[in-house]
Write a protein that holds these residues in place. Structure first.
Motif, PDB file in Angstrom:
ATOM      1  N   LEU A 176       2.438  -3.777  -1.139  1.00 44.19           N
ATOM      2  CA  LEU A 176       3.189  -3.601  -1.053  1.00 44.19           C
ATOM      3  C   LEU A 176       3.891  -5.070  -0.950  1.00 44.19           C
ATOM      4  CD1 LEU A 176       5.535  -1.782  -2.179  1.00 44.19           C
ATOM      5  CD2 LEU A 176       5.251  -0.831  -0.165  1.00 44.19           C
ATOM      6  N   ILE A 177       3.847  -5.653   0.646  1.00 41.96           N
ATOM      7  CA  ILE A 177       5.216  -6.297   1.206  1.00 41.96           C
ATOM      8  C   ILE A 177       3.623  -7.875   1.328  1.00 41.96           C
ATOM      9  CG2 ILE A 177       6.329  -4.447   2.328  1.00 41.96           C
ATOM     10  CD1 ILE A 177       4.820  -5.159   4.699  1.00 41.96           C
ATOM     11  N   GLY A 178       2.530  -8.057   0.940  1.00 37.59           N
ATOM     12  CA  GLY A 178       2.175  -8.976   1.249  1.00 37.59           C
ATOM     13  C   GLY A 178       1.879  -9.411   2.829  1.00 37.59           C
ATOM     14  N   ASP A 179       2.263 -10.781   2.723  1.00 35.86           N
ATOM     15  CA  ASP A 179       2.304 -11.669   3.471  1.00 35.86           C
ATOM     16  C   ASP A 179       4.035 -11.595   4.237  1.00 35.86           C
ATOM     17  OD1 ASP A 179       0.120 -11.491   4.623  1.00 35.86           O
ATOM     18  OD2 ASP A 179      -0.635 -13.041   4.284  1.00 35.86           O
ATOM     19  N   PRO A 180       4.187 -11.028   5.082  1.00 35.51           N
ATOM     20  CA  PRO A 180       6.664 -11.640   4.268  1.00 35.51           C
ATOM     21  C   PRO A 180       6.446 -13.391   5.787  1.00 35.51           C
ATOM     22  CG  PRO A 180       5.783  -9.613   5.366  1.00 35.51           C
ATOM     23  CD  PRO A 180       4.629  -9.636   5.493  1.00 35.51           C
ATOM     24  N   ARG A 181       7.405 -13.762   4.767  1.00 36.93           N
ATOM     25  CA  ARG A 181       7.340 -15.560   5.504  1.00 36.93           C
ATOM     26  C   ARG A 181       8.254 -15.108   6.988  1.00 36.93           C
ATOM     27  NH1 ARG A 181       8.622 -19.304   0.472  1.00 36.93           N
ATOM     28  NH2 ARG A 181       6.979 -19.116  -0.599  1.00 36.93           N
ATOM     29  N   TRP A 182       9.470 -13.863   6.795  1.00 35.77           N
ATOM     30  CA  TRP A 182       9.966 -14.260   8.672  1.00 35.77           C
ATOM     31  C   TRP A 182       8.926 -13.237   9.558  1.00 35.77           C
ATOM     32  CZ3 TRP A 182      10.082  -9.307  10.071  1.00 35.77           C
ATOM     33  CH2 TRP A 182       9.047  -8.145   9.354  1.00 35.77           C
ATOM     34  N   THR A 195      -5.014  -8.834   7.672  1.00 38.07           N
ATOM     35  CA  THR A 195      -6.575  -9.091   7.414  1.00 38.07           C
ATOM     36  C   THR A 195      -6.770  -9.728   5.706  1.00 38.07           C
ATOM     37  OG1 THR A 195      -7.306  -7.586   7.435  1.00 38.07           O
ATOM     38  CG2 THR A 195      -6.924  -8.508   9.357  1.00 38.07           C
ATOM     39  N   LEU A 196      -6.015  -8.860   4.942  1.00 32.50           N
ATOM     40  CA  LEU A 196      -5.927  -8.818   3.440  1.00 32.50           C
ATOM     41  C   LEU A 196      -4.563  -9.747   2.550  1.00 32.50           C
ATOM     42  CD1 LEU A 196      -5.798  -4.553   3.257  1.00 32.50           C
ATOM     43  CD2 LEU A 196      -7.856  -6.385   3.466  1.00 32.50           C
ATOM     44  N   ALA A 197      -5.066 -10.513   1.429  1.00 35.64           N
ATOM     45  CA  ALA A 197      -4.929 -11.142   0.941  1.00 35.64           C
ATOM     46  C   ALA A 197      -4.511 -11.409  -0.761  1.00 35.64           C
ATOM     47  CB  ALA A 197      -5.228 -12.473   1.245  1.00 35.64           C
ATOM     48  N   ALA A 198      -4.641  -9.722  -0.717  1.00 37.27           N
ATOM     49  CA  ALA A 198      -4.571  -9.856  -2.317  1.00 37.27           C
ATOM     50  C   ALA A 198      -2.955 -10.224  -2.977  1.00 37.27           C
ATOM     51  CB  ALA A 198      -5.248  -8.041  -2.503  1.00 37.27           C
ATOM     52  N   LYS A 199      -2.378  -9.571  -2.521  1.00 40.00           N
ATOM     53  CA  LYS A 199      -0.875  -9.838  -3.121  1.00 40.00           C
ATOM     54  C   LYS A 199      -0.393 -11.470  -2.605  1.00 40.00           C
ATOM     55  CE  LYS A 199       3.697  -8.451  -2.572  1.00 40.00           C
ATOM     56  NZ  LYS A 199       4.367  -8.015  -4.169  1.00 40.00           N
ATOM     57  N   SER A 200      -1.068 -11.965  -1.859  1.00 39.76           N
ATOM     58  CA  SER A 200      -0.010 -13.231  -1.846  1.00 39.76           C
ATOM     59  C   SER A 200      -1.058 -14.639  -2.735  1.00 39.76           C
ATOM     60  CB  SER A 200      -0.321 -13.830  -0.458  1.00 39.76           C
ATOM     61  OG  SER A 200      -2.031 -13.519   0.515  1.00 39.76           O
ATOM     62  N   LEU A 201      -2.442 -13.829  -2.947  1.00 36.67           N
ATOM     63  CA  LEU A 201      -3.477 -14.721  -3.604  1.00 36.67           C
ATOM     64  C   LEU A 201      -3.500 -14.627  -5.301  1.00 36.67           C
ATOM     65  CD1 LEU A 201      -6.024 -16.306  -4.004  1.00 36.67           C
ATOM     66  CD2 LEU A 201      -7.232 -14.123  -3.669  1.00 36.67           C
ATOM     67  N   GLY A 255     -10.675 -13.440   1.260  1.00 35.51           N
ATOM     68  CA  GLY A 255      -9.273 -12.914   0.895  1.00 35.51           C
ATOM     69  C   GLY A 255      -9.367 -11.742   1.304  1.00 35.51           C
ATOM     70  N   VAL A 256     -10.140 -10.903   0.453  1.00 41.41           N
ATOM     71  CA  VAL A 256     -10.060  -9.215   0.666  1.00 41.41           C
ATOM     72  C   VAL A 256     -11.167  -8.393   0.736  1.00 41.41           C
ATOM     73  CG1 VAL A 256      -9.417  -7.376  -1.261  1.00 41.41           C
ATOM     74  CG2 VAL A 256      -8.676  -9.902  -1.625  1.00 41.41           C
ATOM     75  N   LEU A 257     -12.473  -8.712   0.021  1.00 44.55           N
ATOM     76  CA  LEU A 257     -13.541  -7.638   0.331  1.00 44.55           C
ATOM     77  C   LEU A 257     -14.268  -8.300   1.673  1.00 44.55           C
ATOM     78  CD1 LEU A 257     -14.708  -7.782  -3.455  1.00 44.55           C
ATOM     79  CD2 LEU A 257     -13.701  -6.228  -2.942  1.00 44.55           C
TER      80      LEU A 257
END
Length: 336
Positions: free
Chosen positions: A30-36, A110-116, A170-172
């Motif tokens: 939903l939100i990934g890694d917000p830059r702020w 710890t997950l990076a699905a959205k950013s990836l 990044g995910v699994l």
């Protein structure tokens, strides 16, 4: 009034772990890694940089640097685990729901699905628009190789390889450790992965200081990478890609990859899509041959970036589902 038995308590903890991991997965989507918001990995990276400078200043011989490298890895991983656990426990002490919310948020980081997926899609759109120059710049942000002279096929290959490899990193792998030990263990894994990305190089500078970090990363990803292979085969079948070719490619090519783990997702994706990955790469002007993954049944095109992202999402969803099911089965057996 009947108290909660040890078995009931442990079963409750495992059920909460499932809820937290599933919630964290969807929060990342939903939100990934917000830059702020300062990402925990940034803090881990600053700790690594500080310790690295200290050890390089104090240690001069190869033997001393190797010992320092082991101390570096142990210190950073232990700190990531301990601080995360203390934060979760402190928040739980204030309010159990606060503690759970904080753990879910920490797990999501710890997950990076959205950013990836976002990085891959941006390069994909640039290639579709014919903006090769900007695509070269953007792919240079996510790979270590030289990108200034890559043609469209080279940019596509670099992107597909990076997305495929990071299905594990990044995910699994974070999901794997989240199911085993919640946010503290998942964050400890991110510390391992960050160590490897910062100091785990076999070059003159990091050959001795980074050896422990590189070995620890290989070890930490060993089981998740093989889980990823099974999940990618299932994802290939569900999405209508060539799962049989993916299996053949893993068996034939994965072991040729310089990493004992990255060859599995890369070869699985190559086989599923019928493309060939690997080949000549340039690093700081030095050309090297990366082992080929797969057989070129079709030429690499920009669309394969989008298809790799689909495989990543499908495999990660299957990872969440299979992890939740296995942990649920375990809780049922444990409670008997």
């Amino acid at each position: 009034m009947t108290g909660i038995t040890g078995t009931d308590f442990n079963t409750t903890v495992l059920n909460i772990t499932i809820i937290n991991v599933v919630a964290a997965y969807f929060l990342d989507l939903l939100i990934g890694d917000p830059r702020w918001l300062t990402h925990p990995v940034v803090i881990i990276g600053k700790l690594i940089s500080w310790l690295e400078a200290v050890f390089f200043r104090l240690c001069k011989s190869p033997a001393a640097l190797r010992l320092a490298g082991l101390l570096l890895a142990v210190t950073v991983v232990a700190a990531a685990y301990s601080v995360t656990r203390l934060i979760v426990e402190a928040c739980t002490g204030i309010n159990p729901l606060l503690g759970q919310a904080v753990e879910i948020w920490l797990l999501s980081t710890t997950l990076a699905a959205k950013s990836l997926a976002g990085a891959g899609r941006e390069i994909y759109r640039l290639l579709l628009d014919g903006n090769l120059q900007e695509a070269r710049v953007k792919v240079g942000w996510i790979v270590g190789r030289d990108t200034a002279k890559l043609d469209q096929s080279g940019v596509t290959r670099a992107t597909v390889e990076t997305v495929a490899e990071n299905i594990v990193d990044g995910v699994l792998s974070p999901l794997f450790y989240a199911f085993l030990g919640g946010a503290p263990l998942a964050m400890a894994y991110k510390a391992v992965n960050t160590l490897d990305s910062m100091v785990g190089y076999k070059n003159e500078k990091y050959l001795h200081l980074g050896w422990a970090s590189a070995r620890l990363d290989d070890l930490a990803n060993f089981l998740p990478a093989r889980w990823a292979g099974a999940l990618l085969l299932s994802a290939s079948a569900l999405l209508g890609y060539n799962s049989g070719q993916a299996y053949h490619t893993i068996k034939t090519y994965a072991a040729g990859h310089p990493s004992p783990n990255s060859g599995i997702p890369e070869s699985a994706v190559a086989g599923a899509l019928g493309v060939r990955l690997g080949g000549l790469n340039s690093y700081h002007g030095q050309v090297s041959l990366r082992a080929y993954m797969g057989e070129e049944l079709v030429p690499l095109e920009a669309k394969h970036i989008a298809e790799t992202i689909k495989l990543m999402y499908a495999a990660s969803a299957l990872g969440v589902l299979s992890g939740a099911v296995l942990l649920t089965v375990f809780t049922k057996i444990y409670s008997l």
